[in-house]
Write an enzyme that holds these catalytic residues in place. Structure first.
Site, short mmCIF file in Angstrom:
data_model
loop_
_atom_site.label_atom_id
_atom_site.label_comp_id
_atom_site.label_asym_id
_atom_site.label_seq_id
_atom_site.Cartn_x
_atom_site.Cartn_y
_atom_site.Cartn_z
N GLN A 179 0.82 -1.23 0.00
CA GLN A 179 0.00 0.00 0.00
C GLN A 179 0.85 1.27 0.00
OE1 GLN A 179 -3.23 0.46 -0.34
NE2 GLN A 179 -3.80 -1.70 -0.33
N ALA A 200 2.52 -3.36 -8.55
CA ALA A 200 2.39 -2.21 -9.46
C ALA A 200 0.97 -1.65 -9.56
CB ALA A 200 2.87 -2.61 -10.86
N HIS A 201 -0.04 -2.51 -9.43
CA HIS A 201 -1.40 -1.99 -9.66
C HIS A 201 -1.88 -1.07 -8.54
CE1 HIS A 201 -4.08 -4.58 -7.05
NE2 HIS A 201 -3.03 -5.37 -7.07
N THR A 237 9.85 -16.92 -18.39
CA THR A 237 10.06 -15.81 -19.32
C THR A 237 9.46 -14.53 -18.75
OG1 THR A 237 10.04 -17.34 -21.14
CG2 THR A 237 9.64 -15.04 -21.70
N CYS A 324 -9.59 -7.41 -0.96
CA CYS A 324 -9.19 -8.80 -1.13
C CYS A 324 -10.02 -9.69 -0.21
CB CYS A 324 -7.71 -8.96 -0.82
SG CYS A 324 -6.72 -7.74 -1.65
N1 PLP Z 1 -0.53 -6.80 0.69
C1 PLP Z 1 -1.34 -5.74 0.90
C2 PLP Z 1 -1.10 -4.86 2.09
C3 PLP Z 1 -2.38 -5.46 0.00
O1 PLP Z 1 -3.16 -4.41 0.22
C4 PLP Z 1 -2.58 -6.32 -1.11
C5 PLP Z 1 -3.71 -6.10 -2.03
O2 PLP Z 1 -4.71 -5.50 -1.69
C6 PLP Z 1 -1.69 -7.40 -1.29
C7 PLP Z 1 -0.68 -7.62 -0.37
C8 PLP Z 1 -1.82 -8.30 -2.47
O3 PLP Z 1 -1.27 -7.69 -3.60
P1 PLP Z 1 -1.61 -8.23 -5.08
O4 PLP Z 1 -3.03 -7.83 -5.35
O5 PLP Z 1 -0.66 -7.50 -5.96
O6 PLP Z 1 -1.39 -9.68 -5.08
#
Ligand code: PLP
Length: 378
Positions: A179, A200-201, A237, A324
């Site tokens: 974050q 990156a996102h 790759t 998530c």
């Molecule tokens: N760690 C934290 C603190 C996150 O906020 C997130 C995604 O919300 C992740 C890990 C997971 O990252 P990714 O979506 O790139 O797998």
């Protein structure tokens, strides 16, 4: 078409147009396999090297300390599992109870295999203190993993102090900085940390790409076995276009860091002022030191999920907690960890602002939220 307002930037961010433009040639024209020895591989190979150097520079690392991953989840899994399985004497992991599930579930996995995990609880404001770590760390600890900033409530952890405690016991230190990277200044060498994971996102780059930082000299086992990519640590790759996109996005966010921060904090103040004016009762979670733009609000007696759906009907994307965790409608583990009272916790929403949000959008978000809450429509 109804105007859509996106206020869930902690879940993901909009790809910068300049990032898309930097990526395109490596999808359409320069598609050679960077591992090949012929001249057609030279541009992708150079692009990977340049991207690695640019990312390293943004976070104060050496290029050889950067390893590309598919995102934050992979980075967290890689570091935690690699560290656990590489020492049979020091087998204990220490983490916090309000980490992202990428860390928590990696810890579950190693625990099941006989590598015990200790969970530290944050303060009610959302902080893991060095004193807390001192109480839990022993000479049997292998790794301390504490997130840089919490993804639901935004609280920024005292990483340097925690790392110093870990090192004083000869224990390695990892931070999930998914974050924070691209949003606050981070210098890994100054912090003294051993590992960091990023994605990156979360900083206006493409999805499905991230990186880890592993301090020169620390042991890092390979994540995938196969070819020699990533110095033999992550075979497969390379996703050249996404690597280039990630580096472009990170550099651009860091070039504009102060400008973006100022803009986002102004938006935040504008929103909070309107909320205060409405006299609606709320609690802001996360304490004093939070990431710019992450606003976690709890409205006593309300239902966060209903607020989120009603905002959605008004064309506004916000979140009830961690994106998530959208399958889990229980009170989030983060709000449980900070011991938020149930009547507040159930009425929690997360509004997360980004550099592309505008004053006009903020006014609409505030107006809609206040309308929903003052009509008791939740
Ligand atoms: N760690 C934290 C603190 C996150 O906020 C997130 C995604 O919300 C992740 C890990 C997971 O990252 P990714 O979506 O790139 O797998």
């Amino acid at each position: 078409m109804k105007q859509h307002i996106y206020a869930d930037n902690a879940a993901t961010t909009q790809l910068d147009k300049s990032v898309f433009e930097a990526m395109t040639p490596f999808i359409l024209e320069e598609y050679g396999n960077a591992s090949q020895l012929y001249s057609f591989a030279r541009k992708p190979k150079k692009a990977i090297a340049d991207s690695r150097a640019a990312i390293a520079e943004c976070i104060g690392a050496f290029p050889e300390e950067i390893f590309f991953t598919s995102g934050g989840t992979e980075g967290d899994n890689w570091i935690i599992k690699s560290l656990a399985f590489s020492d049979t004497e020091r087998r204990t992991m220490i983490t916090s109870a309000f980490e992202h599930h990428a860390v928590l579930h990696s810890c579950d996995a190693i625990d099941r295999l006989g590598y015990p995990v200790i969970y530290m609880y944050p303060t009610e404001e959302g902080y893991i203190t060095p004193e807390n770590l001192k109480k839990n760390i022993t000479d049997k600890s292998r790794l301390v993993s504490v997130m840089y900033a919490n993804n639901e409530i935004g609280s920024i952890q005292p990483i340097q102090e925690l790392c110093e405690v870990a090192h004083s016991y000869g224990v390695l230190f990892h931070t999930d900085a998914v974050q924070a990277v691209g949003h606050v200044k981070i210098n890994v060498h100054e912090l003294g940390i051993d590992f960091l994971s990023a994605s990156a996102h979360k900083f206006n780059g493409p999805k499905g790409i991230g990186f880890i930082y592993a301090r020169k000299g620390v042991q890092l086992c390979p994540y995938t076995d196969g070819g020699a990519q990533e110095n033999g640590k992550r075979a497969g790759t390379e996703n050249v276009a996404s690597i280039v996109g990630m580096a472009t996005a990170l550099k651009s966010n860091y070039d504009d860091l102060e400008k973006n921060k100022k803009h986002i904090l102004n938006l935040e103040r504008r929103f909070i002022a309107q909320l205060n004016e409405s006299k609606i009762i709320y609690k802001r979670n996360g304490g004093e030191n939070t990431l710019p733009g992450i606003i976690s609000l709890s409205f006593p007696g309300a239902d966060g999920e209903t607020i989120m759906h009603r905002m959605d009907l008004m064309g506004i994307s916000i979140s009830t907690g961690s994106a998530c965790d959208s399958v889990n409608t229980e009170i989030s583990h983060v709000l449980q960890a900070v011991k938020l009272d149930k009547t507040f916790a159930k009425g929690t929403v997360r509004i997360s602002l980004g550099k592309n949000n505008t004053d006009d959008e903020i006014d609409k978000i505030a107006y809609s939220l206040i309308k929903i809450l003052s009509q008791n429509k939740y």
